[in-house]
Design a protein around this motif. Structure first.
Motif, PDB file in Angstrom:
ATOM      1  N   PRO A   1      20.498-140.153 -15.667  1.00 52.69           N
ATOM      2  CA  PRO A   1      20.741-139.018 -16.384  1.00 52.69           C
ATOM      3  C   PRO A   1      20.872-137.809 -15.343  1.00 52.69           C
ATOM      4  CG  PRO A   1      18.833-139.983 -17.538  1.00 52.69           C
ATOM      5  CD  PRO A   1      19.192-140.820 -15.949  1.00 52.69           C
ATOM      6  N   GLU A   2      21.920-137.672 -14.743  1.00 52.59           N
ATOM      7  CA  GLU A   2      22.214-136.650 -13.504  1.00 52.59           C
ATOM      8  C   GLU A   2      23.571-136.261 -13.699  1.00 52.59           C
ATOM      9  OE1 GLU A   2      20.462-138.217  -9.617  1.00 52.59           O
ATOM     10  OE2 GLU A   2      20.441-140.102 -10.791  1.00 52.59           O
ATOM     11  N   ARG A   3      23.846-134.988 -13.557  1.00 53.96           N
ATOM     12  CA  ARG A   3      25.327-134.346 -13.961  1.00 53.96           C
ATOM     13  C   ARG A   3      26.426-135.053 -12.984  1.00 53.96           C
ATOM     14  NH1 ARG A   3      24.383-131.093 -17.803  1.00 53.96           N
ATOM     15  NH2 ARG A   3      22.483-130.056 -18.165  1.00 53.96           N
ATOM     16  N   VAL A   4      25.971-135.269 -11.879  1.00 57.23           N
ATOM     17  CA  VAL A   4      27.199-136.004 -10.765  1.00 57.23           C
ATOM     18  C   VAL A   4      27.518-137.211 -11.183  1.00 57.23           C
ATOM     19  CG1 VAL A   4      27.551-136.491  -8.426  1.00 57.23           C
ATOM     20  CG2 VAL A   4      26.279-134.334  -8.868  1.00 57.23           C
ATOM     21  N   VAL A   5      26.215-138.168 -11.533  1.00 57.08           N
ATOM     22  CA  VAL A   5      26.697-139.577 -12.091  1.00 57.08           C
ATOM     23  C   VAL A   5      27.147-139.557 -13.409  1.00 57.08           C
ATOM     24  CG1 VAL A   5      25.494-141.499 -12.712  1.00 57.08           C
ATOM     25  CG2 VAL A   5      24.517-140.209 -10.831  1.00 57.08           C
ATOM     26  N   VAL A   6      27.019-138.433 -14.219  1.00 58.20           N
ATOM     27  CA  VAL A   6      27.875-138.548 -15.560  1.00 58.20           C
ATOM     28  C   VAL A   6      29.219-138.243 -15.400  1.00 58.20           C
ATOM     29  CG1 VAL A   6      27.785-137.477 -17.761  1.00 58.20           C
ATOM     30  CG2 VAL A   6      25.605-138.368 -17.003  1.00 58.20           C
ATOM     31  N   ALA A   7      29.450-137.082 -14.625  1.00 58.83           N
ATOM     32  CA  ALA A   7      30.976-136.708 -14.305  1.00 58.83           C
ATOM     33  C   ALA A   7      31.409-137.950 -13.962  1.00 58.83           C
ATOM     34  CB  ALA A   7      30.831-135.654 -13.383  1.00 58.83           C
ATOM     35  N   GLU A   8      31.368-138.777 -12.787  1.00 59.92           N
ATOM     36  CA  GLU A   8      31.846-139.741 -12.519  1.00 59.92           C
ATOM     37  C   GLU A   8      32.063-140.883 -13.531  1.00 59.92           C
ATOM     38  OE1 GLU A   8      31.392-143.533  -9.551  1.00 59.92           O
ATOM     39  OE2 GLU A   8      31.107-141.512  -8.657  1.00 59.92           O
ATOM     40  N   SER A   9      30.976-140.854 -14.483  1.00 62.02           N
ATOM     41  CA  SER A   9      31.154-142.155 -15.565  1.00 62.02           C
ATOM     42  C   SER A   9      32.252-141.573 -16.337  1.00 62.02           C
ATOM     43  CB  SER A   9      29.969-142.187 -16.227  1.00 62.02           C
ATOM     44  OG  SER A   9      28.910-142.684 -15.315  1.00 62.02           O
ATOM     45  N   ARG A  10      32.574-140.378 -16.721  1.00 59.98           N
ATOM     46  CA  ARG A  10      33.292-139.769 -17.831  1.00 59.98           C
ATOM     47  C   ARG A  10      34.718-140.125 -17.020  1.00 59.98           C
ATOM     48  NH1 ARG A  10      30.450-134.787 -18.430  1.00 59.98           N
ATOM     49  NH2 ARG A  10      29.402-134.530 -20.220  1.00 59.98           N
ATOM     50  N   ARG A  11      35.211-139.742 -15.868  1.00 62.22           N
ATOM     51  CA  ARG A  11      36.429-140.116 -15.114  1.00 62.22           C
ATOM     52  C   ARG A  11      36.464-141.709 -15.398  1.00 62.22           C
ATOM     53  NH1 ARG A  11      34.381-136.129 -11.454  1.00 62.22           N
ATOM     54  NH2 ARG A  11      33.431-137.582 -10.287  1.00 62.22           N
ATOM     55  N   ALA A  12      35.755-142.378 -14.920  1.00 62.80           N
ATOM     56  CA  ALA A  12      35.724-143.817 -15.061  1.00 62.80           C
ATOM     57  C   ALA A  12      36.378-144.253 -16.644  1.00 62.80           C
ATOM     58  CB  ALA A  12      34.338-144.627 -14.704  1.00 62.80           C
TER      59      ALA A  12
END
Length: 426
Positions: free
Chosen positions: A222-233
């Motif tokens: 639950p970290e915004r940078v990680v979530v942003a990459e997951s959205r792109r994935a």
């Protein structure tokens, strides 16, 4: 095309940003699957293998049984390369040597780029087609490497399709010329046959992973940078037709009895988790608590699976609408492609012959169009409800609408997969 086996195993590929705990999540599901009595293979394709350490077992390049119903395999691409590509590399080295290239340089040149990804996919296909497994869990490399891996079958198929018309001329002229120049003797058409066979094998891998028994599961913290990459994935996986069956949110702090420091983390994570649940809907979002100790070994991993999935089957098949839909109307046809999180300005579309070229950021896919669209042109494109909807109209009616979100434009044909440059869009 699917492998010629009576039953296709359930295949789930775990991926995520490096360090989010995807190996633990994959191993936990594999242990839970085996304890339900399913013959389960957990296979690591990450070059930095940590799967055996997580399970606390010995494992190697061949499937090894480590408990009732559970086998572990660490794919050794270097070893597979030496076994599978030795003859090809030997021929290439001889050709280069005949051309006067230094032997050491020839050895380096014949380390084929992209061979690791090919061998990983072929090993996955071989295990799925073996008939030995009910479930295959893949502990994949971090997100960027996994996206390149999953884009590979379509990209190689694209090249093979366009090389086919040249086959006769290559076999008749170029190959004998090389043979005469190097003194190697005749090189038969078997090389081209091998290329076609490889493309067929990779097409089977894609059919397995995009079929009803295959899915990808994203692991994040639950970290915004990680979530942003997951959205792109998720957007890129959807572009290539891979079904994401859910998201595992790992290392979640509990709020009960927390001290001030942990309570602050829990509040920050709760805000991100609320955003994840809302934005990834309707996908399932499972949460794994931050363990008091590193989860290593079968029992600890079984506890992780229970914490994450409760009594639910962690391998329940993905359901939902197909990624690509075609709707026929009286005077036009709409082709809709699921692209979650795709934003206006990130996407462009073009038509070339019987293919629709869709570019999202730095990724490109070529989609074969139905025959019924032969007399239609792209009229407009828009983004709506997480889908790119491309409207085709008869040629005499195909004027681009003023409210088009995604600019239909002509562009040169390039292979699918990673785009060379970001395509322009409006």
């Amino acid at each position: 095309m699917t492998p010629a086996v009576e039953t296709v195993p359930r295949i789930v590929v775990f991926t995520g940003k490096g360090g989010v705990g995807k190996t633990t999540s994959a191993a936990a599901v594999a242990v839970a699957s085996a304890r339900r009595g399913r013959r389960t293979l957990v296979l690591s394709t990450d070059a930095a293998h940590s799967l055996a350490d997580t399970l606390d077992v010995a494992a190697g390049p061949e499937p090894a049984q480590v408990s009732d119903h559970l086998w572990v395999q660490l794919v050794d691409t270097q070893r597979r390369m030496e076994q599978s590509a030795a003859q090809l590399r030997s021929t290439l080295r001889a050709l280069l040597d005949g051309a006067g290239v230094d032997p050491l340089a020839a050895e380096e040149i014949t380390v084929l780029p992209g061979a690791d990804e090919v061998l990983v996919l072929l090993e996955l296909r071989a295990q799925a087609a073996s008939g030995r497994w009910d479930v295959v869990v893949v502990d994949a490399a971090p997100t960027a490497e996994t996206l390149r891996l999953l884009a590979l079958p379509e990209a190689l198929g694209w090249y093979a399709e366009r090389l086919s018309p040249l086959e006769e001329r290559v076999t008749r002229m170029a190959v004998p010329a090389l043979a005469r120049a190097t003194g190697l003797g005749p090189i038969g058409p078997g090389v081209l046959d091998a290329v076609r066979a490889l493309c067929r094998d990779l097409a089977e891998v894609r059919a397995l992973l995009t079929g009803p028994s295959g899915s990808v599961r994203l692991v994040l913290t639950p970290e915004r940078v990680v979530v942003a990459e997951s959205r792109r994935a998720l957007t890129t996986l959807s572009l290539f037709g891979y079904a994401v069956d859910g998201v595992v949110a790992n290392r979640v702090f509990g709020e009960d009895g927390a001290d001030g420091w942990r309570a602050g983390w829990a509040r920050a994570q709760r805000g991100v988790l609320d955003e994840v649940i809302a934005s990834f809907a309707p996908l399932s979002v499972w949460q794994t608590g931050f363990a008091a100790a590193e989860p290593v070994g079968m029992d600890a991993l079984a506890a992780v699976a229970e914490d994450t999935y409760g009594r639910d089957d962690p391998l329940a098949r993905a359901t939902g609408e197909p990624a690509l839909q075609v709707q026929r109307h009286e005077d036009h046809v709409d082709v809709a492609l699921a692209l979650p999180f795709a934003a206006r300005g990130d996407v462009s579309v073009a038509r070339h012959g019987d293919e629709l070229i869709v570019t999202v950021g730095s990724w490109r896919r070529l989609i074969a169009l139905p025959a019924l669209l032969g007399r239609y042109d792209v009229a407009r494109a828009r983004i709506a409800d997480g889908r790119v909807v491309v409207r085709f109209a008869a040629r005499e009616r195909s004027e681009v609408a003023r409210d088009t979100d995604v600019a239909p434009r002509s562009q040169p044909v390039r292979p699918p997969g990673r785009a060379g440059t970001r395509a322009p869009s409006r």
